[in-house]
Scaffold this motif. Structure first.
Motif, PDB file in Angstrom:
ATOM      1  N   PHE A 136       0.839  -1.202   0.000  1.00  0.00           N
ATOM      2  CA  PHE A 136       0.000   0.000   0.000  1.00  0.00           C
ATOM      3  C   PHE A 136       0.873   1.251   0.000  1.00  0.00           C
ATOM      4  CE2 PHE A 136      -2.627   3.330   1.751  1.00  0.00           C
ATOM      5  CZ  PHE A 136      -3.908   3.051   1.297  1.00  0.00           C
ATOM      6  N   GLN A 137       1.862   1.289   0.887  1.00  0.00           N
ATOM      7  CA  GLN A 137       2.729   2.460   1.012  1.00  0.00           C
ATOM      8  C   GLN A 137       3.544   2.691  -0.253  1.00  0.00           C
ATOM      9  OE1 GLN A 137       4.865   1.233   4.474  1.00  0.00           O
ATOM     10  NE2 GLN A 137       3.207   1.735   5.881  1.00  0.00           N
ATOM     11  N   LEU A 138       4.127   1.631  -0.789  1.00  0.00           N
ATOM     12  CA  LEU A 138       4.985   1.769  -1.961  1.00  0.00           C
ATOM     13  C   LEU A 138       4.175   2.142  -3.199  1.00  0.00           C
ATOM     14  CD1 LEU A 138       7.267  -1.309  -1.264  1.00  0.00           C
ATOM     15  CD2 LEU A 138       7.921   1.098  -1.077  1.00  0.00           C
ATOM     16  N   ALA A 139       3.013   1.508  -3.385  1.00  0.00           N
ATOM     17  CA  ALA A 139       2.179   1.813  -4.540  1.00  0.00           C
ATOM     18  C   ALA A 139       1.617   3.227  -4.455  1.00  0.00           C
ATOM     19  CB  ALA A 139       1.046   0.798  -4.651  1.00  0.00           C
ATOM     20  N   ALA A 140       1.257   3.658  -3.244  1.00  0.00           N
ATOM     21  CA  ALA A 140       0.731   5.019  -3.061  1.00  0.00           C
ATOM     22  C   ALA A 140       1.784   6.062  -3.376  1.00  0.00           C
ATOM     23  CB  ALA A 140       0.227   5.193  -1.629  1.00  0.00           C
ATOM     24  N   SER A 141       3.055   5.685  -3.297  1.00  0.00           N
ATOM     25  CA  SER A 141       4.143   6.624  -3.582  1.00  0.00           C
ATOM     26  C   SER A 141       4.609   6.556  -5.032  1.00  0.00           C
ATOM     27  CB  SER A 141       5.328   6.335  -2.646  1.00  0.00           C
ATOM     28  OG  SER A 141       4.959   6.595  -1.312  1.00  0.00           O
ATOM     29  N   GLY A 142       3.918   5.767  -5.857  1.00  0.00           N
ATOM     30  CA  GLY A 142       4.218   5.742  -7.280  1.00  0.00           C
ATOM     31  C   GLY A 142       5.018   4.559  -7.765  1.00  0.00           C
ATOM     32  N   MET A 143       5.437   3.671  -6.859  1.00  0.00           N
ATOM     33  CA  MET A 143       6.167   2.480  -7.280  1.00  0.00           C
ATOM     34  C   MET A 143       5.184   1.417  -7.762  1.00  0.00           C
ATOM     35  SD  MET A 143       9.318   3.340  -6.685  1.00  0.00           S
ATOM     36  CE  MET A 143      10.280   1.838  -6.756  1.00  0.00           C
ATOM     37  N   THR A 144       5.606   0.594  -8.705  1.00  0.00           N
ATOM     38  CA  THR A 144       4.819  -0.558  -9.136  1.00  0.00           C
ATOM     39  C   THR A 144       5.241  -1.768  -8.327  1.00  0.00           C
ATOM     40  OG1 THR A 144       4.509   0.269 -11.393  1.00  0.00           O
ATOM     41  CG2 THR A 144       4.316  -2.102 -11.063  1.00  0.00           C
ATOM     42  N   VAL A 145       4.279  -2.458  -7.742  1.00  0.00           N
ATOM     43  CA  VAL A 145       4.559  -3.634  -6.916  1.00  0.00           C
ATOM     44  C   VAL A 145       4.519  -4.878  -7.811  1.00  0.00           C
ATOM     45  CG1 VAL A 145       3.700  -5.093  -5.044  1.00  0.00           C
ATOM     46  CG2 VAL A 145       3.664  -2.598  -4.809  1.00  0.00           C
ATOM     47  N   VAL A 146       5.618  -5.624  -7.824  1.00  0.00           N
ATOM     48  CA  VAL A 146       5.716  -6.847  -8.621  1.00  0.00           C
ATOM     49  C   VAL A 146       5.709  -8.046  -7.695  1.00  0.00           C
ATOM     50  CG1 VAL A 146       7.080  -8.135 -10.310  1.00  0.00           C
ATOM     51  CG2 VAL A 146       7.057  -5.634 -10.379  1.00  0.00           C
ATOM     52  N   SER A 147       4.873  -9.025  -7.979  1.00  0.00           N
ATOM     53  CA  SER A 147       4.842 -10.252  -7.195  1.00  0.00           C
ATOM     54  C   SER A 147       4.331 -11.384  -8.070  1.00  0.00           C
ATOM     55  CB  SER A 147       3.984 -10.065  -5.932  1.00  0.00           C
ATOM     56  OG  SER A 147       4.268 -11.070  -4.977  1.00  0.00           O
ATOM     57  N   GLY A 148       4.080 -12.551  -7.460  1.00  0.00           N
ATOM     58  CA  GLY A 148       3.820 -13.743  -8.255  1.00  0.00           C
ATOM     59  C   GLY A 148       2.417 -14.294  -8.230  1.00  0.00           C
ATOM     60  N   LEU A 149       1.435 -13.567  -7.658  1.00  0.00           N
ATOM     61  CA  LEU A 149       0.036 -13.982  -7.587  1.00  0.00           C
ATOM     62  C   LEU A 149      -0.154 -15.281  -6.806  1.00  0.00           C
ATOM     63  CD1 LEU A 149      -2.630 -12.667  -8.809  1.00  0.00           C
ATOM     64  CD2 LEU A 149      -2.620 -14.579 -10.414  1.00  0.00           C
ATOM     65  N   ALA A 150       0.866 -15.736  -6.102  1.00  0.00           N
ATOM     66  CA  ALA A 150       0.735 -16.966  -5.316  1.00  0.00           C
ATOM     67  C   ALA A 150      -0.139 -16.717  -4.091  1.00  0.00           C
ATOM     68  CB  ALA A 150       2.109 -17.468  -4.884  1.00  0.00           C
ATOM     69  N   ARG A 151      -0.554 -17.796  -3.456  1.00  0.00           N
ATOM     70  CA  ARG A 151      -1.271 -17.670  -2.194  1.00  0.00           C
ATOM     71  C   ARG A 151      -0.370 -16.988  -1.165  1.00  0.00           C
ATOM     72  NH1 ARG A 151      -2.076 -23.220  -3.839  1.00  0.00           N
ATOM     73  NH2 ARG A 151      -4.224 -23.530  -4.572  1.00  0.00           N
ATOM     74  N   GLY A 152      -0.972 -16.391  -0.157  1.00  0.00           N
ATOM     75  CA  GLY A 152      -0.195 -15.829   0.941  1.00  0.00           C
ATOM     76  C   GLY A 152       0.319 -14.434   0.662  1.00  0.00           C
ATOM     77  N   ILE A 153       1.614 -14.230   0.900  1.00  0.00           N
ATOM     78  CA  ILE A 153       2.230 -12.901   0.840  1.00  0.00           C
ATOM     79  C   ILE A 153       2.000 -12.240  -0.512  1.00  0.00           C
ATOM     80  CG2 ILE A 153       4.413 -11.626   0.892  1.00  0.00           C
ATOM     81  CD1 ILE A 153       3.450 -12.549   3.645  1.00  0.00           C
ATOM     82  N   ASP A 154       2.167 -12.981  -1.618  1.00  0.00           N
ATOM     83  CA  ASP A 154       1.979 -12.404  -2.950  1.00  0.00           C
ATOM     84  C   ASP A 154       0.579 -11.828  -3.103  1.00  0.00           C
ATOM     85  OD1 ASP A 154       4.432 -13.626  -3.258  1.00  0.00           O
ATOM     86  OD2 ASP A 154       3.960 -14.561  -5.175  1.00  0.00           O
TER      87      ASP A 154
END
Length: 379
Positions: A136-154
């Motif tokens: 939330f914090q990083l995306a709100a500051s203009g960064m794109t969040v990259v992850s793997g769509l996996a269960r859990g943390i992603d």
């Protein structure tokens, strides 16, 4: 045949891969020349024996290139290859850059300012909260969040970015015609609807396997300017992604956890071995010399969403921020007592991905909180 079509065809063939294709192109001149080369010419290329040469030479009998491209177009999926200017620059520098990216959604120039967030599929409440808050914090500051769509943390990382109305890229370990895990299909649709893109290097109907996930991890690491590991055990795919990022010379951040909790053993070990300890998104933004996170979202893991005002009394962060219709509808339903998620779904009539994202935003801005037993209520 164009170079773009040739890359798609080569990507669909078994046992080939980006490294072999690079060697073939260096020897033969281009992807189109690779597909039209004779069997004898192919097999003398370094790393290409009779078996691989035969697969390439007989490519038209092995795959249906026209159908693959037709189906991608029908599904609204953009096919981006190494021949295209829109191919992400960060991935071109990989040792084994994906030949093709199937893109559901849209890629934008600002997605080069990307940070990866990874972690365990089996995450604790602490890991869930940290993943959401960092994203939330990083995306709100203009960064794109990259992850793997996996269960859990992603999953929680993508949801956090959506709640901030930011950008997120989900790189999956299967084809886009077989999104995995299936329960995240709604989240994938939400991402593709205007919050970023779901991306795969695999042909449309590729099933997930032990081979495809490590391949996915290198894209997450390659795309990201830095990697944030939120929570993971001593042996985890998240550690593989973090190590790949480190080998690429990128900063690796890790969220500390309790020393007696197995789910935090991987992060704690990363910190011991030199990863940067972080407790909130602002720590990372400071390293990147970006503008501070807005006061209403400057919340670290495990902290509350309230702060004392000048008179010494607690004031709710984000209380004066404008609310969407969905946010107002949820707060109206929760005007009396906390509710379970199933009750909220029924009472609000919102789709599950929309409800999840809106609840997270309300929580981040201090209007809601989670109660024991999975209930959600007003502060």
């Amino acid at each position: 045949m164009t170079d773009r079509e040739s890359y798609v065809a080569l990507n669909m063939l078994p046992k080939i891969g980006p490294v072999r294709v690079r060697r073939l192109i260096e020897s033969l001149g281009g992807p189109e020349q690779v597909l039209s080369a004779t069997h004898s010419r192919l097999q003398v290329v370094d790393g290409i024996g009779p078996e691989i040469a035969k697969i390439i030479h007989d490519w038209e009998s092995r795959i249906d290139l026209a159908e693959e491209i037709r189906e991608a177009n029908q599904r609204g999926i953009e096919v981006v290859t190494l021949a295209d200017e829109t191919y992400p620059a960060a991935l071109r520098h990989l040792y084994d850059p994906p030949l093709v990216l199937y893109v559901w959604g849209d890629l934008q120039e600002r997605d080069r300012h990307a940070l990866g967030i990874v972690g365990s599929r089996k995450c604790s409440h602490y890991g869930t909260q940290c993943s959401r808050q960092f994203a939330f914090q990083l995306a709100a500051s203009g960064m794109t969040v990259v992850s793997g769509l996996a269960r859990g943390i992603d999953t929680h990382a993508h949801e956090g970015a959506i709640a901030a109305k930011g950008r997120t890229i989900a790189v999956i370990g299967s084809g886009l015609g077989q999104v995995y895990p299936p329960e995240n299909m709604g989240l994938a649709e939400k991402i593709a609807s205007g919050f970023g893109a779901v991306v795969s290097e695999f042909p449309l109907h590729t099933a997930p396997s032990k081979k495809t996930f490590p391949m996915r991890n290198r894209i997450v690491a390659g795309w990201s300017q830095a990697m944030v590991v939120v929570e993971c055990p001593a042996w985890s795919g998240a550690l593989i992604t973090a190590n790949l990022a480190g080998e690429m010379g990128k900063p690796v951040y890790a969220v500390p956890g309790q020393i007696d909790r197995p789910s935090s053993a991987g992060c704690n070990r990363l910190i011991r071995d030199g990863a940067i300890l972080v407790t909130g998104g602002q720590d990372i933004l400071d390293d990147f010399q970006m503008l501070p996170v807005a006061d209403s979202i400057q919340v670290g893991c495990g902290s509350t969403s309230e702060k004392p005002d000048r008179s010494g009394e607690a004031t709710s962060r984000g209380a004066d921020l404008p609310m969407s219709d969905d946010e107002q509808a949820i707060l109206q339903v929760l005007d009396q007592d906390p509710m379970l998620m199933d009750q909220l779904l029924e009472e609000t009539g919102l789709a599950l991905p929309t409800l999840n994202a809106t609840l997270l935003k309300l929580e981040m801005t201090g209007r809601l909180r989670q109660f024991p037993g999975g209930r959600i209520g007003r502060k």
